[in-house]
Design a protein around this motif. Structure first.
Motif, PDB file in Angstrom:
ATOM      1  N   GLY A 119       7.807   0.960 -10.402  1.00 67.55           N
ATOM      2  CA  GLY A 119       8.693   1.929 -11.020  1.00 67.55           C
ATOM      3  C   GLY A 119       7.994   3.261 -11.105  1.00 67.55           C
ATOM      4  O   GLY A 119       6.786   3.371 -10.853  1.00 67.55           O
ATOM      5  N   GLY A 120       8.738   4.300 -11.427  1.00 68.98           N
ATOM      6  CA  GLY A 120       8.114   5.606 -11.508  1.00 68.98           C
ATOM      7  C   GLY A 120       8.995   6.621 -12.198  1.00 68.98           C
ATOM      8  O   GLY A 120      10.204   6.405 -12.395  1.00 68.98           O
ATOM      9  N   HIS A 121       8.373   7.709 -12.552  1.00 72.93           N
ATOM     10  CA  HIS A 121       9.080   8.834 -13.165  1.00 72.93           C
ATOM     11  C   HIS A 121       8.840  10.071 -12.314  1.00 72.93           C
ATOM     12  O   HIS A 121       7.689  10.396 -11.984  1.00 72.93           O
ATOM     13  N   GLY A 132      17.788  10.855  -8.431  1.00 75.40           N
ATOM     14  CA  GLY A 132      16.430  10.497  -8.054  1.00 75.40           C
ATOM     15  C   GLY A 132      15.382  10.954  -9.031  1.00 75.40           C
ATOM     16  O   GLY A 132      14.236  10.510  -8.955  1.00 75.40           O
ATOM     17  N   ARG A 133      15.725  11.820  -9.986  1.00 79.96           N
ATOM     18  CA  ARG A 133      14.729  12.253 -10.957  1.00 79.96           C
ATOM     19  C   ARG A 133      14.690  11.277 -12.131  1.00 79.96           C
ATOM     20  O   ARG A 133      15.526  10.380 -12.256  1.00 79.96           O
ATOM     21  N   GLY A 134      13.716  11.464 -13.033  1.00 79.85           N
ATOM     22  CA  GLY A 134      13.585  10.578 -14.183  1.00 79.85           C
ATOM     23  C   GLY A 134      13.000   9.229 -13.796  1.00 79.85           C
ATOM     24  O   GLY A 134      12.322   9.090 -12.777  1.00 79.85           O
ATOM     25  N   TRP A 135      13.266   8.214 -14.640  1.00 81.92           N
ATOM     26  CA  TRP A 135      12.702   6.882 -14.408  1.00 81.92           C
ATOM     27  C   TRP A 135      13.564   6.074 -13.449  1.00 81.92           C
ATOM     28  O   TRP A 135      14.783   6.048 -13.568  1.00 81.92           O
ATOM     29  N   THR A 136      12.903   5.418 -12.508  1.00 83.70           N
ATOM     30  CA  THR A 136      13.557   4.506 -11.569  1.00 83.70           C
ATOM     31  C   THR A 136      12.666   3.280 -11.392  1.00 83.70           C
ATOM     32  O   THR A 136      11.436   3.380 -11.487  1.00 83.70           O
ATOM     33  N   THR A 137      13.270   2.148 -11.135  1.00 85.10           N
ATOM     34  CA  THR A 137      12.512   0.911 -10.922  1.00 85.10           C
ATOM     35  C   THR A 137      13.062   0.174  -9.708  1.00 85.10           C
ATOM     36  O   THR A 137      14.201   0.407  -9.286  1.00 85.10           O
ATOM     37  N   GLU A 138      12.264  -0.716  -9.183  1.00 81.31           N
ATOM     38  CA  GLU A 138      12.702  -1.481  -8.014  1.00 81.31           C
ATOM     39  C   GLU A 138      11.861  -2.724  -7.835  1.00 81.31           C
ATOM     40  O   GLU A 138      10.727  -2.820  -8.336  1.00 81.31           O
ATOM     41  N   SER A 459       4.958  13.149 -10.342  1.00 79.59           N
ATOM     42  CA  SER A 459       5.472  11.782 -10.410  1.00 79.59           C
ATOM     43  C   SER A 459       4.387  10.856 -10.936  1.00 79.59           C
ATOM     44  O   SER A 459       3.193  11.083 -10.739  1.00 79.59           O
ATOM     45  N   VAL A 460       4.830   9.804 -11.621  1.00 83.57           N
ATOM     46  CA  VAL A 460       3.951   8.771 -12.139  1.00 83.57           C
ATOM     47  C   VAL A 460       4.481   7.433 -11.616  1.00 83.57           C
ATOM     48  O   VAL A 460       5.690   7.158 -11.696  1.00 83.57           O
ATOM     49  N   GLY A 461       3.584   6.615 -11.089  1.00 85.42           N
ATOM     50  CA  GLY A 461       3.988   5.310 -10.580  1.00 85.42           C
ATOM     51  C   GLY A 461       3.249   4.196 -11.283  1.00 85.42           C
ATOM     52  O   GLY A 461       2.057   4.318 -11.579  1.00 85.42           O
TER      53      GLY A 461
END
Length: 468
Positions: A119-121, A132-138, A459-461
């Motif tokens: 995930g990342g921000h 696509g911005r903000g927090w996303t996970t997969e 970005s942070v992962g």
């Protein structure tokens, strides 16, 4: 005879001192005793001879028995040895390498797989679309497969990825070994780039460097020949599309690829790596278009801050150079790759490039490994499963991709990246990455800064990876 002479002498001596009558009686009695003793001695002598004969017979019998027993035992040993050899050939053995490895008589079988959550921000300027911005996970990777040998020099590997609610082939090939050479047929890496050839289980950052994705380095169906002897590693092959594209769309391209590596060991534990590679791809379909683009340091977003969009191209050629050093807990690696694009018809030719340099250091309990021209599985001295603290690694990378040439403005992206990795076990790993991105040009340059065309993003992962 000896007894008779002794008796006569004794009687003569005694007779000198005794009267005559007494002497006669005494002599007769003595002679009778002597005769009785002689008879007993003869009987004893006969018994001794009989015992000697019986002993000789017994010894011969025992020798014969011992010889027979020895022959029987030797025959049994021979039969047992033959049975043991046959059993050893037919009975399988089980070892443990993250999963059970069953082997015997030149064959082996091992289930394999990996599960990676990420995930990342992403923080970008407000002028860029919010998607696509903000927090996303997969679910980054969810692979299951098998590998092994069906003979000593014939092997196979099959892996299927179930991530993103899709089923895709990863490695799917069989190979045949000839001494130092190996020929593999099927879906596999083309053999280009140290970063691309290093398994996603062993790379330092959550995602590979920008050049691998931007220039389309991926598995393709084809034939590849590898040669490894001493400090030299060579590979080359011919390829079509990846297996999924072949099944869905048919063949619309072919590629030639080659790589050479020189990897001597310096001193006791310093591994040097120097390599070069080339890959040429012909797009057989005249309507074929290609696109070069890259994500902002994390994969869970679909936003690309650098993107050429679709280009009409007849072919492209990639030229790469790579170098690395491993010494104890420290590793340093870098690559540069140039992409020359041959425009289709009146479309312009173009030239792009990318590169990175990274350094990583294990603070405790770990070490990166190397084998046959690629990085291998990091060593973890003490697993948390045995009461240890695992291994901690820090790393930094400067990563650059340039997709600008003439009228084509795909943008330039420079990423300043830092990583903290915790290897809880040899097969379990946790990631934390930070990326500061400097963007010049590209699809959002005018919206963000119409004058300068430059801006920054962050970005942070985070991620977890377990494999077997």
């Amino acid at each position: 005879m000896i007894f008779r002479n002794l008796s006569a002498a004794l009687l003569l001596t005694t007779g000198l001192c005794l009267p005559a009558a007494a002497q006669d009686r005494n002599v007769d009695a003595a002679l009778q005793q002597i005769e009785a003793l002689q008879a007993e001695l003869a009987a004893l002598r006969a018994e001794v001879e009989a015992l000697r004969a019986e002993t000789a017979t017994s010894d011969a019998r025992q020798a014969a028995i011992a010889e027979t027993q020895s022959a029987v035992l030797e025959g049994q040993d021979t039969r047992l040895s033959a049975v043991e050899v046959a059993a050893e050939k037919n009975v399988s053995q089980v070892a443990w390498k993250g999963a059970p490895v069953i082997s015997g008589d030149g064959w082996s079988f091992k289930p394999r797989g990996r599960l990676q959550f990420a995930g990342g921000h992403l923080s970008v300027p407000d002028a860029i679309d919010n998607e696509g911005r903000g927090w996303t996970t997969e679910l980054r990777r969810a692979r299951l497969g098998v590998e092994g040998k069906i003979r000593t020099n014939i092997g196979y590997k099959l892996e299927v990825d179930f991530a993103d609610n899709e089923v895709e082939f990863a490695d799917a090939y069989a190979y045949l070994s000839f001494g130092d050479a190996k020929v593999a047929i099927g879906n596999q890496n083309t053999g280009v780039s140290l970063e691309e050839l290093t398994s996603s289980r062993y790379i330092t950052f959550i995602e590979r460097s920008a050049l691998t994705d931007a220039f389309g380095l991926e598995r393709r169906a084809g034939i590849r020949v590898d040669y490894a002897a001493g400090d030299v590693f060579l590979s080359g092959g011919v390829f079509a599309n990846d297996l999924g594209s072949l099944i869905e769309d048919g063949d619309n391209q072919w590629s030639l690829a080659a790589r050479a590596v020189y990897a001597p060991v310096l001193g006791k534990d310093t591994q040097l790596h120097i390599g070069a590679s080339v890959q040429h791809t012909e797009f057989a379909d005249e309507a074929q278009t290609v696109r070069y683009r890259q994500r902002p340091g994390i994969h869970s977003t679909d936003l690309r801050l650098v993107n050429t969009d679709r280009l009409e191209a007849a072919s492209d050629t990639l030229y790469g150079a790579e170098a690395a050093v491993l010494s104890g807990p420290l590793h340093v690696a870098g690559e540069v790759m140039f992409a020359n694009v041959d425009g289709l018809g009146a479309a312009p030719d173009a030239g792009f490039w990318g590169g990175y340099v990274e350094a990583g250091y294990f603070l405790s309990g770990g070490q990166r490994t190397y084998k046959d021209g690629t990085f291998g599985r990091p060593k973890v001295a003490e697993s948390i499963a045995t009461g240890g603290a695992g291994a901690w690694q820090i790393a930094a990378r400067l990563d650059h991709i340039d997709l600008v040439d003439g009228s084509i403005d795909g943008g330039k992206q420079t990423a300043y990246q830092a990583a903290l990795n915790w290897y809880a076990d040899t097969y379990l790993r946790f990631f934390l990455n930070y990326n500061h991105l400097s963007i010049d040009g590209g699809p959002f340059a005018v919206a963000v800064d119409p004058v300068e065309g430059g801006y920054s993003a962050d970005s942070v992962g985070v991620g977890m990876l377990v494999d077997f």
